[in-house]
Design a protein around this motif. Structure first.
Motif, PDB file in Angstrom:
ATOM      1  N   PHE A   4      38.961 -69.388 113.930  1.00 43.32           N
ATOM      2  CA  PHE A   4      38.264 -68.836 112.625  1.00 43.32           C
ATOM      3  C   PHE A   4      38.774 -69.828 111.625  1.00 43.32           C
ATOM      4  N   GLU A   5      37.836 -69.972 110.616  1.00 41.41           N
ATOM      5  CA  GLU A   5      38.140 -70.630 109.217  1.00 41.41           C
ATOM      6  C   GLU A   5      37.731 -69.897 108.131  1.00 41.41           C
ATOM      7  N   VAL A   6      38.791 -69.902 107.119  1.00 42.77           N
ATOM      8  CA  VAL A   6      38.434 -69.217 105.927  1.00 42.77           C
ATOM      9  C   VAL A   6      37.041 -69.625 105.282  1.00 42.77           C
ATOM     10  N   PRO A   7      35.962 -69.052 105.115  1.00 41.15           N
ATOM     11  CA  PRO A   7      34.874 -69.474 104.543  1.00 41.15           C
ATOM     12  C   PRO A   7      35.045 -69.937 102.772  1.00 41.15           C
ATOM     13  N   GLU A   8      34.603 -71.005 102.361  1.00 39.86           N
ATOM     14  CA  GLU A   8      34.711 -71.170 100.909  1.00 39.86           C
ATOM     15  C   GLU A   8      33.434 -70.677 100.218  1.00 39.86           C
ATOM     16  N   VAL A   9      34.045 -69.409  99.371  1.00 36.52           N
ATOM     17  CA  VAL A   9      32.985 -68.705  98.628  1.00 36.52           C
ATOM     18  C   VAL A   9      32.604 -69.474  97.326  1.00 36.52           C
ATOM     19  N   ASP A  10      31.525 -69.551  97.064  1.00 39.51           N
ATOM     20  CA  ASP A  10      31.010 -70.322  95.764  1.00 39.51           C
ATOM     21  C   ASP A  10      31.011 -69.133  94.743  1.00 39.51           C
ATOM     22  N   TYR A  11      32.096 -69.204  94.028  1.00 39.64           N
ATOM     23  CA  TYR A  11      32.268 -68.219  92.770  1.00 39.64           C
ATOM     24  C   TYR A  11      31.434 -68.661  91.620  1.00 39.64           C
ATOM     25  N   THR A  12      30.807 -69.793  91.572  1.00 38.22           N
ATOM     26  CA  THR A  12      30.135 -70.067  90.592  1.00 38.22           C
ATOM     27  C   THR A  12      28.760 -69.372  90.348  1.00 38.22           C
ATOM     28  N   GLN A  13      28.506 -68.984  91.538  1.00 34.32           N
ATOM     29  CA  GLN A  13      27.036 -68.260  91.789  1.00 34.32           C
ATOM     30  C   GLN A  13      27.231 -66.871  90.976  1.00 34.32           C
ATOM     31  N   TYR A  14      28.236 -66.224  90.730  1.00 36.17           N
ATOM     32  CA  TYR A  14      28.362 -65.141  90.176  1.00 36.17           C
ATOM     33  C   TYR A  14      28.956 -64.804  88.906  1.00 36.17           C
ATOM     34  N   SER A  15      28.763 -64.001  88.279  1.00 34.08           N
ATOM     35  CA  SER A  15      29.298 -63.927  86.889  1.00 34.08           C
ATOM     36  C   SER A  15      30.476 -62.990  86.866  1.00 34.08           C
ATOM     37  N   ASN A  16      31.294 -63.020  85.806  1.00 30.26           N
ATOM     38  CA  ASN A  16      32.565 -62.233  86.086  1.00 30.26           C
ATOM     39  C   ASN A  16      32.094 -60.632  86.163  1.00 30.26           C
ATOM     40  N   ARG A  17      31.123 -60.401  85.556  1.00 32.42           N
ATOM     41  CA  ARG A  17      30.505 -58.860  85.309  1.00 32.42           C
ATOM     42  C   ARG A  17      30.446 -58.379  86.843  1.00 32.42           C
ATOM     43  N   GLN A  18      29.554 -59.445  87.442  1.00 39.66           N
ATOM     44  CA  GLN A  18      29.014 -58.925  88.947  1.00 39.66           C
ATOM     45  C   GLN A  18      30.178 -59.060  89.740  1.00 39.66           C
ATOM     46  N   LEU A  19      31.158 -59.736  89.667  1.00 38.03           N
ATOM     47  CA  LEU A  19      32.287 -60.071  90.409  1.00 38.03           C
ATOM     48  C   LEU A  19      33.066 -58.548  90.452  1.00 38.03           C
ATOM     49  N   ILE A  20      33.507 -58.509  89.315  1.00 36.38           N
ATOM     50  CA  ILE A  20      34.451 -57.267  88.980  1.00 36.38           C
ATOM     51  C   ILE A  20      33.812 -55.938  89.042  1.00 36.38           C
ATOM     52  N   ALA A  21      32.605 -55.807  88.950  1.00 41.94           N
ATOM     53  CA  ALA A  21      31.730 -54.378  89.307  1.00 41.94           C
ATOM     54  C   ALA A  21      32.174 -53.926  90.430  1.00 41.94           C
ATOM     55  N   VAL A  22      31.853 -54.569  91.566  1.00 42.78           N
ATOM     56  CA  VAL A  22      32.202 -54.082  92.756  1.00 42.78           C
ATOM     57  C   VAL A  22      33.795 -53.158  93.181  1.00 42.78           C
ATOM     58  N   PRO A  23      34.885 -53.983  92.773  1.00 42.33           N
ATOM     59  CA  PRO A  23      35.977 -53.321  93.180  1.00 42.33           C
ATOM     60  C   PRO A  23      36.297 -52.248  92.105  1.00 42.33           C
ATOM     61  N   LEU A  24      35.753 -52.597  90.872  1.00 42.73           N
ATOM     62  CA  LEU A  24      35.966 -51.595  89.648  1.00 42.73           C
ATOM     63  C   LEU A  24      35.219 -50.185  90.366  1.00 42.73           C
ATOM     64  N   ALA A  25      33.920 -50.269  90.758  1.00 43.02           N
ATOM     65  CA  ALA A  25      33.161 -49.270  91.254  1.00 43.02           C
ATOM     66  C   ALA A  25      33.917 -48.365  92.229  1.00 43.02           C
ATOM     67  N   VAL A  26      34.344 -49.236  93.326  1.00 46.03           N
ATOM     68  CA  VAL A  26      35.133 -48.665  94.501  1.00 46.03           C
ATOM     69  C   VAL A  26      36.177 -47.823  93.943  1.00 46.03           C
ATOM     70  N   LEU A  27      37.083 -48.378  93.096  1.00 49.82           N
ATOM     71  CA  LEU A  27      38.214 -47.683  92.389  1.00 49.82           C
ATOM     72  C   LEU A  27      37.643 -46.417  91.708  1.00 49.82           C
ATOM     73  N   ALA A  28      36.624 -46.558  90.959  1.00 48.17           N
ATOM     74  CA  ALA A  28      36.156 -45.309  90.214  1.00 48.17           C
ATOM     75  C   ALA A  28      35.890 -44.114  91.256  1.00 48.17           C
ATOM     76  N   VAL A  29      35.337 -44.626  92.374  1.00 51.45           N
ATOM     77  CA  VAL A  29      34.780 -43.589  93.343  1.00 51.45           C
ATOM     78  C   VAL A  29      36.268 -42.961  94.066  1.00 51.45           C
ATOM     79  N   ALA A  30      37.129 -43.916  94.176  1.00 52.87           N
ATOM     80  CA  ALA A  30      38.451 -43.439  94.838  1.00 52.87           C
ATOM     81  C   ALA A  30      38.865 -42.451  93.719  1.00 52.87           C
TER      82      ALA A  30
END
Lengths: 289, 521
Positions: A4-30
């Motif tokens: 296995f090789e760690v895939p390179e994620v193209d972070y430039t495609q996502y805005s800060n807001r998009q990226l941070i929404a997922v973990p914050l939502a999961v944290l909020a649910v938890a």
């Protein structure tokens, strides 16, 4: 064998807001799950015998034991009966209303049952354990936070480590509540271990981005390559431990393994979505302010 | 030579691996063990197993009792106060412990070691005796807990419970309790042993005038003692245990003693430790036995002998047994009380665990298999990631040697292994490999390593991260070491020691190994 090789994620495609929404939502649910549990039971986590007081017997029985049969033998103090998978062993949990010596002799009188293990914790002792466990996790978390600030000496990268470690602890605890795993001394140990483990990849990421030459995305990818390998190695070890220990009926190791698997998986998300975003914001916008 | 000097970290690693082998496998190598000792461990290694892995019982319980602090009692009033308080509360005097202040400007303590007395009754009794305690709290004093630990240890040793451990555990800001671990017993058996009483007898040993043979005549039995006071060390007379005889038995005792020829006193030069039974003693002595074994052998002072002869002893039937040290006096007191513990343990408010040897055996094998499977999983992931045997193999070997050295340490310290420790071992494998991955990536994945200097600088960079990560793990685990949360402190200790071994020894050694590999290319 699969490489296995760690895939390179193209972070430039996502805005800060998009990226941070997922973990914050999961944290909020938890956190929501913890709040609901707190509202229903008076404690944010379902507490096991170690903390509430109660008894437990591990017995070997030629016939299978159901909850009903256990109640017939031992009376109303039976809380749960759990079979050790693939074996003729059963773990029976009792609340604190029964005397362990009575339970043991009841089991010995019942036909075909041998007592392999017995344990009891008094409510007084349990309350003491509860206080100490809260104190222990608190002190550990505080110590880790102070160390994070001492290492990086700037607010955003340090707080990123602290938030992601917090989330790494809260998410597995919430999942434990949902699937009905009670907090024991073993799971508290796992939560502490998680503080140590989860910070590894965060420190690595911060270090690559802040203290090394090279662009943000290149540094992030390098840190990811190493960090993801590390976390996956740990997840592999803990998955094996959790599965094997569950099959063998070794509760302590099974619960430590499970909590670490959940926490490390949460850590992958938190480090490479939450932490990365905070660092990117800090690097491109925060520093200039 | 220079090869060795350059790779000194590898040399240290090899030396420690050899040392661990000695600690693990050479019988009698760890200090405090003997070559043929197998108790609590197995024959193959020097590892000690706790009850999780060998079977047995563990009981943790607080001591029953109440302490009044700040009581102004003088050093000479101890015995009188003890008797007076006991009378007022209607308890046995041995359930009351009075300690005068050890220093000027300090006050003494009074303890009631009996669960039936309430806080209010205790305060009333103290006030009736003219004392004004500053506080009355649940729990007993440190001195009493120390005596409990010593007494329980004695009992466990005499009941042939090998490998038992007794210790005091303090929870910060909470209560203190006594923790007792006994391999191969269940909790109920252990409680029975703790509550078991022995048989005390007193014999007069003298030479029969007509036959010339030594006679061993029993002169007192256990129920003929009215009270046994606490061991004390007055300024004149040395360490001693005062005892009082029941009035009903006193007349008979004094005439027996006078008839046996103790009327003028007797000197005795026999050591209790030299004799297993009273029968083998040949000397004019007064012998006290516990369960048939002599615990005190002494002569009779002329003044005491006189009081036997003239019949004045029965008017005030008490005497003292003098010992050479305070420890001995405490032990004698315990023996005279027939092995009764200084206070009871509150089993209701403690916890108990019993594990059958069969299940423990199963745990031992299965947790070993679990550990090996975890190592295998780690190896597969590492190999799958690097696909280069010369990188992955040393990584796995280094991680394993970390565990091996940790095992050697545990064997050397004779630390009893429990399940929580094994979980700690697996956690150490996890962090160990993590750190090796950091080193490996840092060195291999940033282009060619041309010179030793490039290698050195990259290794140092990797080590910053490793050091920081290790520091956080230690900080996270440290509170658990101090907290007596049974299983947790073991897990934390193993993890911390493992991380330290890793950071200080094995990971630097892996760096050396990797350097010789990449520079050879």
């Amino acid at each position: 064998m699969v490489a296995f090789e760690v895939p390179e994620v193209d972070y430039t495609q996502y805005s800060n807001r998009q990226l941070i929404a997922v973990p914050l939502a999961v944290l909020a649910v938890a956190l929501g799950v913890l709040a609901v549990t707190f509202a229903m039971t008076g404690s944010p986590v379902a507490l096991g015998n170690d903390f509430t007081g109660g008894s437990e017997l591990t017995v070997q029985s030629s016939d299978s034991i159901s909850q009903q049969q256990a109640t017939d033998i031992f009376g109303d103090s039976v809380v749960s009966v759990q079979q050790v998978s693939g074996q003729d062993q059963y773990i029976i949990t009792f609340d604190d209303s029964a005397e362990i010596s009575t339970l043991t002799s009841q089991a010995e009188q019942a036909e075909g049952i041998t007592v392999l293990q017995s344990g009891t914790t008094s409510p007084v002792f349990g309350a003491d354990n509860q206080r100490l466990a809260v104190m222990g996790v608190g002190v550990a978390f505080l110590g880790m936070s102070l160390l994070a600030f001492a290492l990086f000496r700037s607010f955003v990268p340090s707080i990123a480590i602290v938030i992601s470690a917090f989330s790494d602890i809260v998410i597995p605890v919430a999942i434990m509540n949902l699937v009905g795993i009670k907090l024991s001394l073993g799971t508290v140990a796992a939560l502490l271990m998680l503080i140590g483990y989860s910070v590894d990849s965060d420190i690595l990421l911060n270090n690559h981005v802040l203290r090394r030459s090279g662009g943000f995305y290149e540094s992030t990818y390098r840190a990811m390559r190493t960090g993801v390998t590390m976390t996956i190695t740990s997840i592999a070890a803990m998955t094996v431990m959790a599965i094997a220990a569950t099959l063998f009926g070794i509760e302590l190791m099974a619960s430590i393994g499970l909590v670490l698997v959940l926490g490390l998986t949460a850590d992958l998300m938190n480090t490479y979505m939450l932490n990365v975003t905070l660092l990117r914001w800090y690097k491109y916008e925060g520093v200039n302010r | 030579m220079s090869v060795l000097r350059e790779n000194w970290r590898v040399v240290v690693l090899v030396v420690l691996l050899l040392g661990s082998t000695v600690a693990l496998f050479v019988p009698g190598a760890p200090p405090g063990t003997t070559a043929n000792e197998t108790a609590g461990g197995d024959q193959l290694t020097n590892l000690q197993y706790g009850i999780d892995l060998s079977g047995g019982a563990r009981i943790q319980a607080p001591v029953v009792g109440m302490t009044a602090e700040g009581v102004a009692v003088g050093p000479n009033e101890e015995a009188a106060t003890q008797q007076a308080i006991a009378d007022r509360l209607g308890v046995d005097p041995i359930d009351v412990e009075v300690r005068a202040a050890q220093q000027e400007n300090q006050n003494g303590t009074v303890e009631v070691l009996n669960g039936t007395v309430t806080n209010e009754e205790f305060r009333t009794a103290l006030q009736a005796e003219g004392y004004q305690p500053s506080t009355i709290r649940d729990g007993v004093t440190q001195a009493t807990r120390d005596r409990m630990v010593t007494s329980i240890r004695d009992k466990i040793t005499t009941s042939a419970l090998s490998g038992g451990r007794v210790q005091e555990v303090n929870s910060p800001g909470g209560q203190s309790f006594i923790s007792i671990t006994a391999p191969g017993r269940d909790a109920q058996e252990l409680i029975d042993i703790l509550e078991e009483r022995g048989v005390v007898r007193v014999y007069a040993v003298y030479r029969n005038d007509t036959t010339g043979n030594w006679t061993h005549q029993q002169v007192l039995s256990q129920d003929e003692f009215a009270s046994i006071s606490n061991a004390q060390n007055p300024n004149n007379g040395g360490p001693q245990v005062p005892v009082t005889i029941e009035q009903s038995a006193a007349e008979r005792f004094q005439s027996d003693m006078a008839a046996a020829g103790f009327g003028n006193g007797a000197s005795c030069n026999v050591e209790a430790s030299d004799h297993d039974s009273v029968e083998s003693i040949n000397g004019t002595c007064l012998v006290t036995t516990l369960n048939g074994e002599p615990v005190f052998i002494g002569g009779v002072r002329p003044s005491l002998g006189q009081s036997f002869a003239d019949g004045s002893f029965a008017n005030d039937p008490q005497f003292v047994m003098t010992t050479t040290s305070m420890d001995e006096a405490r032990e004698l007191q315990l023996s005279l009380q027939a092995g009764r513990l200084p206070a009871d343990l509150d089993f209701e408010n403690g916890n108990q665990n019993t594990l059958s040897p069969a299940l423990a055996d199963q745990f031992r094998t299965n947790s070993l298999i679990t550990g090996l499977l975890a190592v295998l999983a780690v190896s597969l992931v590492v190999y799958g990631r690097y696909r280069r045997r010369e990188v992955a193999l040393p990584m796995i070997v280094t991680a394993l040697s970390e565990v091996y050295i940790l095992l050697g340490f545990v064997a050397l310290a004779q630390y009893p292994l429990n399940l929580s420790h094994l979980a700690g071992f697996i956690a150490v494998i996890g962090t160990g490999v993590d750190d090796l991955v950091i080193i490996g990536d840092e060195i291999l994945q940033q282009g060619e390593v041309g010179t030793a200097r490039v290698f050195q600088s990259r290794f140092r960079k990797a080590f910053w991260v490793i050091g920081a990560a290790a520091a956080t793990t230690i900080v996270a685990m440290a509170p658990m070491v101090a907290f007596p949360l049974g299983d947790l402190s073991g897990f934390a200790i193993i993890t911390i020691v493992g991380v330290l071994i890793g950071v200080l020894i094995t990971r630097p050694a892996y760096g050396d190994i990797l350097r010789s590999l990449v520079l050879d290319e």
